[in-house]
Structure formats: C-alpha cells, structure tokens
Scaffold this active site. Structure first.
Site, PDB file in Angstrom:
ATOM      1  CD  GLU A  44      -2.687  -1.070   2.335  1.00 50.48           C
ATOM      2  OE1 GLU A  44      -2.533  -0.232   2.947  1.00 50.48           O
ATOM      3  OE2 GLU A  44      -3.780  -1.795   1.944  1.00 50.48           O
ATOM      4  CE1 TYR A  48      -4.677   6.498   3.017  1.00 49.12           C
ATOM      5  CE2 TYR A  48      -6.874   6.316   1.805  1.00 49.12           C
ATOM      6  CZ  TYR A  48      -5.907   6.883   3.051  1.00 49.12           C
ATOM      7  OH  TYR A  48      -6.083   6.767   4.311  1.00 49.12           O
ATOM      8  CB  CYS A  53      -3.913  -7.145  -5.447  1.00 51.24           C
ATOM      9  SG  CYS A  53      -5.377  -5.335  -5.534  1.00 51.24           S
ATOM     10  CD  GLU A  55      -4.962 -11.162  -5.529  1.00 47.36           C
ATOM     11  OE1 GLU A  55      -4.213  -9.981  -5.229  1.00 47.36           O
ATOM     12  OE2 GLU A  55      -6.209 -11.184  -5.343  1.00 47.36           O
ATOM     13  CB  CYS A  89      -6.096  -8.833  -8.995  1.00 44.90           C
ATOM     14  SG  CYS A  89      -4.749  -7.955  -8.015  1.00 44.90           S
TER      15      CYS A  89
END
Ligand code: THU
Length: 130
Positions: A44, A48, A53, A55, A89
């Site tokens: 992160e 923001y 992610c 994946e 993703c």
C-alpha cells in the site's frame, strides 16, 4: 510445487504485506507452467491509489523474469471470507492465463477453488485485438 506447498507459500507472504492503511494483508503464490513459483503481497501507499494487490505483485515479478504462462495461483487472507481476487487482478491474470486455477484461502486455511472464467466470465483479452 505441491498444492499444499503453494498454499503455504501464499500464506507465508501474509507476513510480508505492507498494509498500514487497510490492515488487510494478502499473500499470493503464482505457479508458472514450468513449476517456477513467484510470490507477492499487497504493497500500500500513503497516497492510496498507488497501492498494488498481492496477485499483481506476483504477476509483475513473474513477467519481469520472463514467465508468461501460469498454471494456478493461491491467494491467502486473514479474513473469515475466502480471499478472492479483485476485479483489476482478475483482468490482469486473464491477460496471461485465461484458464487459470484460482485457489482462495481464508484465515483458517480452508480453500475454495475457482477457474478464471468462473470469476471473470465473457472476459476481454489480447485475442480480441487485431
Ligand atoms: N487486496 C489484495 O492484495 N488482493 C485482493 O485480491 C483483494 C485486495 C489488497 C488491496 C489492499 O491493499 C487491501 O487488500 C484491502 O483492499
């Protein structure tokens, strides 16, 4: 890699997750068609939107090392729910592996398995482009 080992590799990545904003760690382990495994975690950011992610971290690691063909991915979370991949993703995984097996784990280590077409039906991909 054995299925249980792939699940363990995804789960181990939970401790690497950088998630001070969501407090929602995710780990992933992506198996290539030659058996090589690339792991990933969510990373992160204070702004923001640059966050990535687990994946996609794993996909970026694999593709940048020359791997583009994937067999399956295990995704681990620490929630009671099974950690299914987000929409972005799903689309990124579809680019390289339209029939990927997707193993989703919850905090108890229980699994629910999908195929990518289960998660992203009638998907758009590189084969659509001229
Ligand atoms: N996250 C993942 O890493 N993978 C998923 O499949 C779902 C969501 C991350 C993004 C963000 O860092 C945190 O989980 C909360 O959404």
């Amino acid at each position: 890699m054995e299925r249980e080992a792939l699940k363990a590799a995804a789960t181990a990545m939970l401790d690497k997750a950088y998630c001070p904003y969501s407090h929602f760690p995710v780990g992933a382990a992506l198996e290539c068609d030659d058996g090589t495994v690339y792991t990933g975690c969510n990373v992160e950011n204070a702004a923001y939107s640059p966050g990535i992610c687990a994946e996609r971290t794993a996909v970026a690691k694999a593709v940048s090392e020359g791997h583009r063909r994937f067999r399956r991915i295990a995704i681990a979370g620490r929630s009671t729910q099974f950690c299914t991949p987000c929409g972005v993703c799903r689309q990124v995984l579809r680019e390289f592996a339209p029939d990927l097996e997707v193993i989703c784990l919850n905090a108890a280590g229980e699994e629910r398995t999908y195929t990518l077409p289960d998660l992203l039906p009638d998907s758009f991909g590189p084969d659509f482009l001229p």
